[in-house]
Design an enzyme around this catalytic site. Structure first.
Site, PDB file in Angstrom:
ATOM      1  CB  CYS A  62      -0.994   0.024   1.274  1.00  0.00           C
ATOM      2  SG  CYS A  62      -1.912   1.516   1.260  1.00  0.00           S
ATOM      3  CB  CYS A  79      -0.593   2.715   3.957  1.00  0.00           C
ATOM      4  SG  CYS A  79      -2.100   1.893   3.264  1.00  0.00           S
ATOM      5  CG  ASP A  80       3.151   1.420   4.218  1.00  0.00           C
ATOM      6  OD1 ASP A  80       2.620   1.928   5.352  1.00  0.00           O
ATOM      7  OD2 ASP A  80       3.057   0.206   4.104  1.00  0.00           O
TER       8      ASP A  80
END
Ligand code: NAP
Length: 305
Positions: free
Chosen positions: A131, A134-135
């Site tokens: 992801c 997200c990261d």
């Protein structure tokens, strides 16, 4: 045991649209979602091909609106993981509860496919990620690789380029699968480069990712490639293990349905990315959800006659 007209398993675009239509049909409806409502699309920051939003729309905003719309119509939404489904009796089991329904819609979606190579599991969350949304901020000014050649790679490589110093796309063939408009954008981004006809055979590092081993499929040669992050976008697997041997599926576990979203078990419908179909997009997940809810409504109405 709590009883409902309809239980929907999964709260992504398909499940939330089914909930909207079920609410408007005045079915007493429960939607069960194991993670956060909104589904896998939340792994992307924006969606550009949902009609009516020129320039794109934030996925958090779009899915939040779908959730509110379902709730306004009286649909109950809870966070629990469904462990099994008794198709004949329409009993849904979670860790803490059992629910009875007249009809069930499965909208359990899909999860990222793993490469299943040495180092991938141990270093997930320590540089290996599925992801970028997200990261990506953890990789500011760092070198990363992204594996795959589809639309997800194209979109996420572009997102990563806001943070990382360089992004190398590693793809097993010479042609990308991503749509031409996304390929053009990648080509124009000077942080993105391509390592084609190649696969990653190992992720290396002690407590965090330090390198990957890349195998050139044309020459057969393997070499180390230093990087801090490995983003993997090689497609998805359906979240249907809890239904194994209960419904007809293809060899990969995608549920087989007819055009009314009916599965091989009477009164059980499936919609969205967990079912076998030609195109996996938010727009047709929503379409599937609407059809599934209409079919469930008709099934319940016929039973009550
Ligand atoms: P995808 O389109 O299925 O592409 C997966 C990519 O991973 C392919 O390039 C495939 O290579 C490669 N791959 C598969 N297994 C591999 C392995 N074991 N090792 C190395 N490479 C492997 O998946 P996706 O990009 O994640 O997209 C999933 C679905 O969501 C698609 O239907 C896509 O269209 C949709 N999506 C749409 C958008 C959009 O429209 N904006 C954005 C994101 C996702 P090959 O090409 O050689 O098969």
């Amino acid at each position: 045991m709590l009883s409902y007209d309809l239980v929907i398993i999964g709260g992504g675009p398909a499940g939330l649209t089914a909930a909207l239509y079920a609410g408007r049909s005045r079915l007493n409806t429960l939607l069960i979602e194991k993670m956060s409502v909104g589904g896998r699309i939340l792994m992307s920051e924006t969606i550009e091909n949902y009609p009516g939003f020129p320039g794109g729309v934030s996925t958090v905003e779009l899915m939040g609106r779908m959730e509110n719309q379902a709730k306004e119509l009286g649909v109950s939404i809870i966070s629990e993981e469904v462990l099994s489904l008794d198709c004949a009796n329409k009993i849904i089991n979670t860790a803490n509860n059992n629910y009875q329904a007249q009809s069930v819609i499965i909208a359990s979606g899909a999860r990222p496919r793993r490469l299943n190579i040495p180092g991938e599991g141990q270093l997930t969350g320590r540089g290996v990620s599925y992801c970028a949304t997200c990261d990506a901020p953890f990789f500011k000014d760092k070198k990363v690789v992204i594996v795959g050649g589809g639309n997800a790679v194209a979109e996420e490589a572009m997102y990563l380029s806001r943070f990382a110093s360089s992004i190398s796309v590693i793809h097993r063939r010479s042609d990308l699968r991503a749509s031409p408009i996304l390929q053009e954008r990648m080509q124009q981004n000077n942080k993105i480069s391509f390592i084609l006809n190649s696969v990653v055979t190992q992720v290396k590092g002690v407590n965090k990712v330090e390198a990957v081993i890349i195998k050139d499929l044309l020459s057969g040669k393997e070499s180390d490639f230093a990087c801090a992050g490995v983003f993997i976008y090689i497609g998805y697997e359906p979240e249907t293990l809890f239904l194994k041997n209960k419904l007809k599926m293809d060899e990969s576990g995608f549920i087989l349905t007819d055009e009314n979203m009916a599965t091989t078990s009477e009164g059980i419908f499936a919609c969205g990315d967990c079912r076998k179909k030609a195109l996996y997009q938010v727009i047709n997940a929503c379409g599937d959800g609407a059809v599934a809810a209409d079919s469930a409504y008709k099934f319940i109405a016929n039973k009550e006659k």
